[in-house]
Design an enzyme around this catalytic site. Structure first.
Site, PDB file in Angstrom:
ATOM      1  N   LEU A  77       0.836  -1.199   0.000  1.00  0.00           N
ATOM      2  CA  LEU A  77       0.000   0.000   0.000  1.00  0.00           C
ATOM      3  C   LEU A  77       0.867   1.244   0.000  1.00  0.00           C
ATOM      4  O   LEU A  77       0.498   2.276  -0.522  1.00  0.00           O
ATOM      5  CB  LEU A  77      -0.884   0.030   1.253  1.00  0.00           C
ATOM      6  CG  LEU A  77      -2.026  -0.970   1.333  1.00  0.00           C
ATOM      7  CD1 LEU A  77      -2.656  -0.918   2.708  1.00  0.00           C
ATOM      8  CD2 LEU A  77      -3.066  -0.657   0.273  1.00  0.00           C
ATOM      9  N   ASP A 100       5.921  12.245  13.243  1.00  0.00           N
ATOM     10  CA  ASP A 100       5.998  12.341  11.787  1.00  0.00           C
ATOM     11  C   ASP A 100       4.634  12.741  11.223  1.00  0.00           C
ATOM     12  O   ASP A 100       4.063  12.060  10.384  1.00  0.00           O
ATOM     13  CB  ASP A 100       6.486  11.018  11.195  1.00  0.00           C
ATOM     14  CG  ASP A 100       6.985  11.164   9.759  1.00  0.00           C
ATOM     15  OD1 ASP A 100       7.157  12.311   9.307  1.00  0.00           O
ATOM     16  OD2 ASP A 100       7.194  10.142   9.093  1.00  0.00           O
TER      17      ASP A 100
END
Ligand SMILES: *[C@@H]1O[C@H](CO)[C@@H](O)[C@H](O)[C@H]1NC(C)=O
Ligand SMILES: *[C@@H]1O[C@H](CO)[C@@H](O)[C@H](O)[C@H]1NC(C)=O
Ligand SMILES: *[C@@H]1O[C@H](CO)[C@@H](O)[C@H](O)[C@H]1NC(C)=O
Ligand SMILES: *[C@@H]1O[C@H](CO)[C@@H](O)[C@H](O)[C@H]1NC(C)=O
Ligand SMILES: *[C@@H]1O[C@H](CO)[C@@H](O)[C@H](O)[C@H]1NC(C)=O
Ligand SMILES: *[C@@H]1O[C@H](CO)[C@@H](O)[C@H](O)[C@H]1NC(C)=O
Length: 755
Positions: A418, A538
């Site tokens: 993915l 992040d």
């Protein structure tokens, strides 16, 4: 100071070369040279353009100062392996050294750029290595910034690279084709130049590196421009997948009989001889049968060895039969009963020993799995989960076996990928058992020992995070060397795709604001409701997923840490995404909740402007969206960079308010940024006002929505607070929008004072 921030923020030049020209007709012309000095140059590589499979595989063989060198552009190639699809290059080292005559520091920021070429830096074979006694150095690729800090606080030890002994190292993410090394100028050698004049950073083959204390003092690296390091590159013929490549018969590179296509996500497709064959799959009849009988060390045969196409047989002479790899007389002959008895005994013994061996191996494997399980904190996790089950009923957190996850993902098939992150690869999977639940399985890259210990605990905490805007961690698998995480599957892609995707979809301000609000809520929850707080680390638009109703789900906790409660847990490796990374974090190596706030500010900018956080195509100062935005704000040109899709006279004041909030998030100093909770509250209030323009008519209703008494115009109360000025009624909310406001909004609220 300002200029050093700028250096950190602006990302670096890259030469964008268009993808290599389409492949030439398969096959090598006769008369092509196959060697350059001592180096083999097998097809698909060639020393002339017409000898290579396509322009990307053209190498030059030149003699400089009596030494013959194989060159790709300006990089030297030292070895090519067709079998592994790898090539060894030589790489320049970046240096930051003390200049005795000027008393200043100078830097050589070496860079490599293979964009548009068939090469990718191998993530498994290379590492980022930093040397120095007061060194903070980064490698910056087109999307990642990764760095570590090296000091000489501990005793130097040859062969060890620990962060406090003159050397530190970090993992390289997959797919890197471009990078440049750079240094934090505040960590320099001006005070220690007599012992260690330089700091260094390079990306190199990890197997070829062994730290030696002499690297810090030796003048060889310091003086010579040729202090270069070997780096392993993966290569592929084109970026196509095997099926796509096979579809064009004239261009497909695996032309030999008995050859297969192998695909890697980083490098594309390449060819390989099938099992039992050896040679060059890129040339006709290149894959030749291996005569196994000539190589008894690899293919042992105690009887008569006979080579077959792609295999071999091993049989016994007449009257004998093979039992456990040994030829024994057949049992028919009664007159040799004692011998038969003996051989039967022998056979039984051999079988017995083999079984015992197999059982032992199985146990060993089990032990290895258990040791991984323990090392990743599995026992701790298990215990805690058990106790929690008793306390609060079934927490839906499962510990999966390796087997189950392999089944769910077709053995981690490349077709199921993915996406890739700095910390691992995510695969789509379907749990075969029960309800065929769709899952997302993340295989992390190797993490260091310290992190491994923390892993179980971190998973435990994430497993308890339960917020509708955070991707749910369903479970994990700990019996493997590198832990595997299992998340719920979120179907509608990422926020990045929604904003920057090319489906030409209009995204209304309303939707954008909702996604911003939901993401902010999720981060605020992580920061304030979990104990100890969880820092995401992040935050970026590719880590905000969208579910069926386009509700935001914050994901990817690969970089997350639990807020450390003492300095000993200080991180030594900084990793982040270009354009989002908090500049203060890069200076201090301390990830705080305010680092997430900074990154979230950049996401807000993406929503406002429809532009990417980092864009290599732009000119130097235009690459970083945050820099662009801050300049525009300074010069009162905000409107220029707002997204045309949402910019209109009704929305402009809302947009200004969001922009102001983003500006606060992007403050250089973390203490000046609002908390995530404040950001979420403000976005929430703004949403309510956009939703209920009728409230404008009723100041009290407005107060209730704002959650702030409108009489509080005292400017002390507005520190760090963001105050909403209401513009024209939004036409987007046409329901209650009949115009005719009795109050001039700004005046009624007395809001100007806060701005
Ligand atoms: C197949 O590859 C050849 C050589 O690169 C190219 O000229 C041709 O257009 C390709 N054909 C198709 C159908 O893509
Ligand atoms: C090989 O050398 C020629 C002439 O110097 C140059 O134009 C070409 O770009 C080089 N090719 C490669 C692959 O380095
Ligand atoms: C070192 O400083 C001198 C004097 O300023 C300068 O001429 C020289 O170029 C510097 N060397 C390097 C490598 O930067
Ligand atoms: C490391 O090895 C080099 C020689 O290879 C030696 O000169 C140096 O003293 C060694 N350093 C330490 C700390 O053992
Ligand atoms: C070296 O570092 C010190 C602080 O550690 C800083 O004040 C100084 O400006 C730095 N020197 C250079 C040349 O960057
Ligand atoms: C060779 O033959 C053996 C036994 O017939 C079989 O198990 C093996 O898979 C074969 N190897 C290859 C490469 O075909």
């Amino acid at each position: 100071m300002e200029s050093s921030w700028l250096l950190l923020l602006s990302c670096l030049p890259a030469v964008w070369v268009l993808a290599a020209a389409a492949a030439a007709a398969a096959g090598r012309s006769p008369g092509c040279a196959t060697r350059c000095g001592e180096i083999d140059v097998p097809y698909p590589f060639g020393l002339d353009p017409q000898c290579a499979i396509h322009a990307g595989f053209w190498l030059n063989c030149t003699t400089v100062d009596g030494a013959t060198k194989l060159l790709d552009k300006n990089s030297e190639v030292t070895k090519i392996s067709v079998e592994d699809g790898k090539a060894w290059f030589k790489n320049f080292i970046s240096r930051q050294c003390y200049n005795q005559s000027s008393g200043d520091m100078f830097e050589n920021n070496a860079w490599v750029d293979y964009t548009g070429e068939p090469y990718v830096l191998s993530a498994e074979d290379n590492k980022i290595i930093v040397l120095g006694c007061n060194s903070m150095a980064y490698m910056q690729s087109d999307s990642y910034i990764i760095g570590c800090m090296s000091t000489c606080d501990g005793p130097l030890k040859n062969g060890s690279c620990s962060g406090t002994a003159g050397c530190c190292q970090a993992e390289l993410p997959p797919g890197v084709q471009f990078y440049q090394g750079f240094f934090n100028s505040l960590h320099n050698t001006t005070k220690i130049w007599k012992q260690t004049p330089c700091n260094y950073i390079t990306v190199m083959e990890s197997a070829a590196f062994s730290f030696s204390s002499t690297y810090l003092t030796s003048t060889v690296l310091y003086d010579s421009d040729d202090g270069r390091t070997p780096v392993v590159m993966e290569w592929g013929i084109t970026r196509q997948k095997c099926e796509e490549a096979k579809a064009n018969k004239t261009a497909y590179a695996c032309v030999s009989d008995h050859s297969d296509c192998v695909y890697s996500d980083a490098a594309g497709y390449r060819c390989r001889c099938s099992g039992g064959f050896k040679g060059n799959p890129y040339v006709v009849d290149g894959c030749a049968d291996i005569d196994e009988c000539l190589d008894s060390a690899t293919y042992p045969c105690a009887g008569i060895c006979k080579n077959t196409l792609g295999n071999f047989t091993c049989s016994c002479p007449r009257g004998r039969s093979m039992i456990n790899g040994v030829c024994v007389k057949s049992q028919r002959s009664t007159w040799m009963a004692p011998v038969v008895g003996a051989s039967v005994g022998l056979v039984t013994l051999v079988i017995g020993v083999t079984c015992a061996y197999l059982v032992r191996e199985r146990r060993k494997l089990h032990r290895v799995k258990q040791s991984y399980f323990r090392r990743h904190g599995g026992l701790l996790l298990f215990e805690e989960l058990k106790s929690q089950h008793h306390q609060q009923g079934a927490a839906a957190f499962t510990i999966f076996s390796e087997e189950e996850l392999q089944q769910a993902t077709d053995r981690f098939d490349a077709q199921r990928v993915l996406g890739h992150g700095g910390h691992g690869t995510v695969y789509k999977g379907v749990l075969k058992s029960g309800t065929a639940t769709e899952i997302a399985v993340k295989r992390c890259m190797t993490i260091d020992e310290q992190q491994k210990k923390e892993f179980g605990k971190e998973m435990l905490i994430l497993s308890q995070v339960n917020h509708r805007n955070i991707v749910k961690l369903l479970g994990c698998c700990l019996e493997v060397e590198v832990p595997i995480l299992v998340y719920e599957f979120v179907p509608n892609g990422t926020l990045f795709d929604l904003i920057h995707g090319d489906h030409g979809q209009r995204v209304s301000l309303d939707t954008r604001l909702r996604i911003a609000y939901e993401s902010a809520e999720a981060l605020a929850y992580l920061h304030s409701c979990a104990s100890p707080p969880i820092l995401h680390g992040d935050v970026k638009s590719t880590n905000i997923l969208l579910d069926g109703d386009y509700a935001a789900k914050v994901s990817d906790f690969g970089a997350s840490i639990l807020a450390p409660n003492d300095k000993s847990q200080f991180v030594t490796v900084v990793q982040g995404t270009c354009g989002y990374l908090d500049p203060e974090y890069m200076q201090t190596y301390e990830l705080t909740d305010k680092s997430d706030v900074y990154s979230f500010g950049v996401v807000l900018l993406e929503l406002l402007t429809g532009k990417k956080a980092f864009d290599l195509q732009g000119s130097e100062q235009d690459r970083s969206l945050s820099m662009r935005f801050l300049y525009a704000m300074k010069e009162n040109r905000l409107e220029d960079i707002l997204d045309d899709q949402i910019k209109n006279s009704e929305s402009i004041e809302y947009l200004e308010e969001i922009a102001e909030l983003a500006r606060q998030c992007l403050e250089m100093s973390g203490v000046n940024r609002p908390t995530m909770k404040e950001v979420a509250d403000k976005l929430g209030r703004l949403r309510k006002i956009m939703k209920h323009p009728w409230a404008h008519e009723d100041p009290e209703e407005l107060d209730r929505l704002l959650g702030e008494p409108s009489t509080t115009t005292n400017s002390t109360a507005t520190t760090g607070n963001f105050i909403i000025a209401i513009g024209e009624p939004s036409t987007a909310n046409s329901t209650a929008n009949t115009g005719n406001f009795s109050i001039t909004k700004r005046a009624a609220m007395g809001l100007e004072s806060g701005r």
